[in-house]
Design a protein around this motif. Structure first.
Motif, mmCIF file in Angstrom:
data_model
loop_
_atom_site.group_PDB
_atom_site.id
_atom_site.type_symbol
_atom_site.label_atom_id
_atom_site.label_comp_id
_atom_site.label_asym_id
_atom_site.label_seq_id
_atom_site.Cartn_x
_atom_site.Cartn_y
_atom_site.Cartn_z
ATOM 1 N N VAL A 37 6.779 -0.566 0.365
ATOM 2 C CA VAL A 37 7.186 0.368 -0.679
ATOM 3 C C VAL A 37 5.973 1.097 -1.233
ATOM 4 O O VAL A 37 4.830 0.682 -1.044
ATOM 5 N N GLY A 38 6.251 2.192 -1.939
ATOM 6 C CA GLY A 38 5.183 2.959 -2.554
ATOM 7 C C GLY A 38 5.541 4.427 -2.607
ATOM 8 O O GLY A 38 6.591 4.851 -2.105
ATOM 9 N N PRO A 39 4.689 5.234 -3.208
ATOM 10 C CA PRO A 39 4.962 6.671 -3.343
ATOM 11 C C PRO A 39 5.038 7.371 -1.992
ATOM 12 O O PRO A 39 4.453 6.917 -1.005
ATOM 13 N N SER A 40 5.753 8.504 -1.957
ATOM 14 C CA SER A 40 5.786 9.330 -0.753
ATOM 15 C C SER A 40 4.367 9.767 -0.400
ATOM 16 O O SER A 40 3.577 10.136 -1.276
ATOM 17 N N GLY A 41 4.054 9.708 0.898
ATOM 18 C CA GLY A 41 2.729 10.099 1.352
ATOM 19 C C GLY A 41 1.657 9.050 1.156
ATOM 20 O O GLY A 41 0.482 9.299 1.427
ATOM 21 N N GLY A 42 2.068 7.862 0.726
ATOM 22 C CA GLY A 42 1.087 6.817 0.454
ATOM 23 C C GLY A 42 0.646 6.016 1.656
ATOM 24 O O GLY A 42 -0.287 5.213 1.565
ATOM 25 N N ILE A 212 7.696 -8.061 -0.738
ATOM 26 C CA ILE A 212 7.522 -6.624 -0.923
ATOM 27 C C ILE A 212 6.033 -6.330 -0.943
ATOM 28 O O ILE A 212 5.294 -6.916 -1.749
ATOM 29 N N THR A 213 5.602 -5.461 -0.041
ATOM 30 C CA THR A 213 4.201 -5.049 -0.008
ATOM 31 C C THR A 213 4.108 -3.608 -0.495
ATOM 32 O O THR A 213 4.756 -2.716 0.051
ATOM 33 N N MET A 214 3.306 -3.383 -1.515
ATOM 34 C CA MET A 214 3.152 -2.064 -2.115
ATOM 35 C C MET A 214 1.938 -1.374 -1.487
ATOM 36 O O MET A 214 0.830 -1.908 -1.512
ATOM 37 N N ILE A 215 2.188 -0.186 -0.911
ATOM 38 C CA ILE A 215 1.139 0.628 -0.291
ATOM 39 C C ILE A 215 0.933 1.871 -1.164
ATOM 40 O O ILE A 215 1.877 2.644 -1.372
ATOM 41 N N MET A 216 -0.259 2.039 -1.666
ATOM 42 C CA MET A 216 -0.557 3.186 -2.530
ATOM 43 C C MET A 216 -1.891 3.800 -2.118
ATOM 44 O O MET A 216 -2.887 3.073 -1.993
ATOM 45 N N GLY A 217 -1.884 5.103 -1.893
ATOM 46 C CA GLY A 217 -3.110 5.785 -1.503
ATOM 47 C C GLY A 217 -3.716 5.248 -0.234
ATOM 48 O O GLY A 217 -4.938 5.267 -0.058
ATOM 49 N N GLY A 218 -2.854 4.762 0.671
ATOM 50 C CA GLY A 218 -3.335 4.239 1.949
ATOM 51 C C GLY A 218 -3.894 2.836 1.894
ATOM 52 O O GLY A 218 -4.397 2.324 2.896
ATOM 53 N N LYS A 219 -3.779 2.191 0.743
ATOM 54 C CA LYS A 219 -4.310 0.838 0.589
ATOM 55 C C LYS A 219 -3.196 -0.125 0.206
ATOM 56 O O LYS A 219 -2.212 0.260 -0.424
ATOM 57 N N LEU A 220 -3.380 -1.391 0.580
ATOM 58 C CA LEU A 220 -2.447 -2.425 0.162
ATOM 59 C C LEU A 220 -2.756 -2.768 -1.298
ATOM 60 O O LEU A 220 -3.830 -3.260 -1.614
ATOM 61 N N TYR A 221 -1.789 -2.469 -2.157
ATOM 62 C CA TYR A 221 -1.989 -2.680 -3.583
ATOM 63 C C TYR A 221 -1.629 -4.111 -3.992
ATOM 64 O O TYR A 221 -2.374 -4.769 -4.710
#
Length: 245
Positions: A37-42, A212-221
């Motif tokens: 999960v995460g923002p579009s384009g992340g 749930i793995t959060m991906i933000m800005g290309g990184k695993l958050y």
């Protein structure tokens, strides 16, 4: 602890000199479901494609049952492709083939000794499962986006895989069709299939994902469990906000 079925070790990926994801490390246990999960384009769809072996990392390794996918022999890679099936966000059906051919080709590749009668039976059974009842001797361009997604899902299930990679798999579907596919995925979960999926639907994330793995800005958050979401309203709000961006 059992060996993970899929593992990313320090994985990065760049395209056209732009770093899309950086230093991602994660594991997926066999028989479990993981939501990205995460923002579009992340970068979450890129992580899914890396895990599925559709992209080769520019750094790090992607392992399937402990074997580096990029270093597999042809036979090992074919076995991985037979066990792991992908549903793409845009369906990605072959435009120069009719629907029957799109579904038949994986059977011809992975089960070359299967008779035409058995292929027909498998195709009929799978189409019934996904709820597609129209003509199968037409090109994908003649279908709606939702109907194309049904055929893409049928193609993913045609080999009876043990590992599913689903990218926005209910997008473009009406409620009835989405509910049918949700029911099919629930059945796969009950049969202990491994599922890695990308979704912006919080209901699906909350009900399907063991982790749930959060991906933000290309990184695993962050990686959290379903129980943590249920117990922590702040986490629920954070995920809802993240997937809505």
């Amino acid at each position: 602890m059992a060996e993970p079925i899929i593992e990313l070790k320090g994985v990065s990926f760049s395209a056209q000199n732009v770093e899309v994801v950086r230093d991602i490390s994660m594991q997926v246990e066999e028989g479990k479901s993981l939501a990205l999960v995460g923002p579009s384009g992340g970068g979450k769809s890129t992580v899914l494609k890396l895990a599925a072996g559709l992209l080769v990392p520019t750094a790090g390794e992607v392992l399937f049952r402990g074997k580096n996918i990029a270093a597999m022999t042809r036979g090992q890679n074919l076995a991985f492709r037979r066990e792991g099936a992908v549903v793409f966000q845009d369906s990605a059906l072959w435009s120069n083939q009719d629907l029957y051919q799109c579904l038949e080709l994986p059977l011809k590749i992975h089960f070359p000794k299967m008779s035409r009668e058995d292929r027909n039976g498998r195709i009929t059974e799978t189409l019934k499962d996904v709820g597609y009842t129209k003509n199968i001797h037409i090109r994908p361009a003649m279908l709606s986006a939702g109907e194309q997604k049904l055929i893409a899902f049928a193609r993913s299930m045609i080999l009876k895989p043990g590992l599913l990679f689903l990218d926005e798999w209910t997008e473009s579907l009406d409620d009835d069709a989405a509910d049918r596919l949700i029911g099919l995925v629930k059945k796969q979960q009950a049969e202990k299939r491994t599922i890695i999926f990308v979704s912006h639907d919080f209901r699906i994330i909350k009900n399907f994902a063991d982790k749930i793995t959060m991906i933000m800005g290309g990184k695993l958050y962050r990686t959290i469990t379903r129980d943590e979401i249920a117990e922590d309203e702040n986490l629920s709000r954070m995920i809802k906000k993240g997937i809505a961006l």
